[in-house]
Enzyme design. Structure first.
Site, mmCIF file in Angstrom:
data_model
loop_
_atom_site.group_PDB
_atom_site.id
_atom_site.type_symbol
_atom_site.label_atom_id
_atom_site.label_comp_id
_atom_site.label_asym_id
_atom_site.label_seq_id
_atom_site.Cartn_x
_atom_site.Cartn_y
_atom_site.Cartn_z
ATOM 1 N N SER A 142 68.104 61.946 29.569
ATOM 2 C CA SER A 142 66.229 61.922 28.445
ATOM 3 C C SER A 142 66.967 62.366 27.100
ATOM 4 O O SER A 142 67.637 63.059 27.254
ATOM 5 C CB SER A 142 65.483 62.492 29.185
ATOM 6 N N TYR A 155 62.099 70.843 32.528
ATOM 7 C CA TYR A 155 62.494 68.897 32.673
ATOM 8 C C TYR A 155 63.961 69.298 31.734
ATOM 9 O O TYR A 155 64.267 68.442 32.509
ATOM 10 C CB TYR A 155 61.861 68.126 32.248
#
Length: 252
Positions: A142, A155
Site C-alpha cells: 500500500s 495497518y
C-alpha cells in the site's frame, strides 16, 4: 481496458484474495492472457466461479484458504503442487483497519498482521518449493507502507513490513525468482466500500478522491495491469522493486 499480451500464456498462477478487488482483477487479466489460475480465499463465491469457468473452463481453480493460518497455507500448496510447478504468486489478501494508537487492541493488531504480514510470508514459504525457475512473486502492499497515513498506524506498519519482506525475498531468491511489490493507494474495491461504511459518514468517496492529483481513486484493473506487467517475462531484469500506483499521492 483493452486486452494486452503479458506473455503469461500457459503459465500457472496462484492469487490470494483472488475472489475480490485487486486479486480478482489480476485473476481476470491473467486468465485473459492465457494463464491457469488458482484463486485462494476464505469464502467461496459460487456465482463468480461459475462465471469464470464459463469463460475460461478448466483454467480456473478455487481453494478455500485462510492465509493467516499456516496449516491452511500448507494445505493449499499441497493441492496446487499436484498440477505441477507454479510460475506466479500474487499475495493480494489483505485487510484494512482504521484505529488510533490509543485505542488499538492486541486482537486488532493480531488480525491486521495475521493477514497482511503472516499471510504473505507463510503462503510464500509454502509455495516456494513448487515455484518454477524464472517465476515471479508480486506482493500487494500500500502507499501507506511507503509514506504512512493518519489514524491507521498498525495497518501502515503491516504494509511497511510487506515492502521490507519483498526486498529481502528478492535478494534471497535471485536469480531463480523475481520478487516485486505493488503499492496501491485508494482503489474502488469492496475493501474501500467497507472502509467508507466503517467511517459512518465522517468522509465520503468524493472526500477521498480530493486527496489525489489525478482527481479520483484508482480502479482495480489499473493495479492488475501493473501486477501482470511485473509478472511478465518481459520484465525479467526487474526484482526488488516497489511500484506505487497511487494517482500521484506520494509525489506530493
Amino acid at each position: 481496458m483493452r486486452k494486452m499480451n503479458y506473455g503469461c500464456n500457459g503459465r500457472r498462477a496462484v492469487i490470494s484474495g483472488g475472489t475480490s478487488g485487486i486479486g480478482l482483477a489480476a485473476a481476470r487479466t491473467l486468465l485473459a492472457d492465457g494463464a491457469e489460475v488458482w484463486l485462494l480465499a476464505r469464502t467461496e463465491r459460487p456465482q463468480l466461479l461459475a462465471e469464470l469457468k464459463e469463460n475460461y473452463g478448466e483454467k480456473v481453480h478455487f481453494i478455500k484458504c485462510d492465509v493467516a493460518n499456516v496449516a491452511s497455507c500448507k494445505a493449499a500448496a499441497a493441492q496446487i503442487k499436484n498440477a505441477g510447478n507454479v510460475d506466479f504468486l500474487v499475495n493480494s489478501a489483505g485487510i484494512y483497519r482504521e484505529q488510533s494508537m490509543e485505542m488499538l487492541t492486541e486482537a486488532e493488531f493480531d488480525e491486521i498482521f495475521g493477514v497482511n504480514v503472516k499471510g504473505t510470508v507463510f503462503l510464500t514459504q509454502a509455495l516456494l518449493p513448487y515455484m518454477a525457475a524464472g517465476g515471479a512473486v508480486v506482493n500487494v502492499a500500500s502507499d501507506a507502507g511507503v509514506s504512512g497515513n493518519y489514524g491507521c498506524a498498525a495497518y501502515c506498519a503491516s504494509k511497511g513490513a510487506v515492502v521490507a519482506f519483498t526486498r529481502a525475498m528478492a535478494l534471497d531468491t535471485a536469480p531463480r525468482l523475481r520478487v516485486n511489490c505493488v503499492c496501491p493507494a485508494d482503489i474502488d474495491t469492496p475493501l474501500l466500500q467497507q472502509q467508507l461504511e466503517a467511517a459512518g459518514g465522517s468522509y465520503t468517496l468524493a472526500d477521498v478522491a480530493e486527496a489525489y492529483p489525478m482527481g479520483r481513486v484508482g480502479r482495480a484493473e489499473e493495479v492488475a495491469h501493473v501486477i501482470c506487467s511485473l509478472l511478465s517475462p518481459a520484465n525479467s531484469f526487474m526484482t526488488g522493486s516497489i511500484v506505487t500506483v497511487d494517482g500521484g499521492l506520494t509525489a506530493k
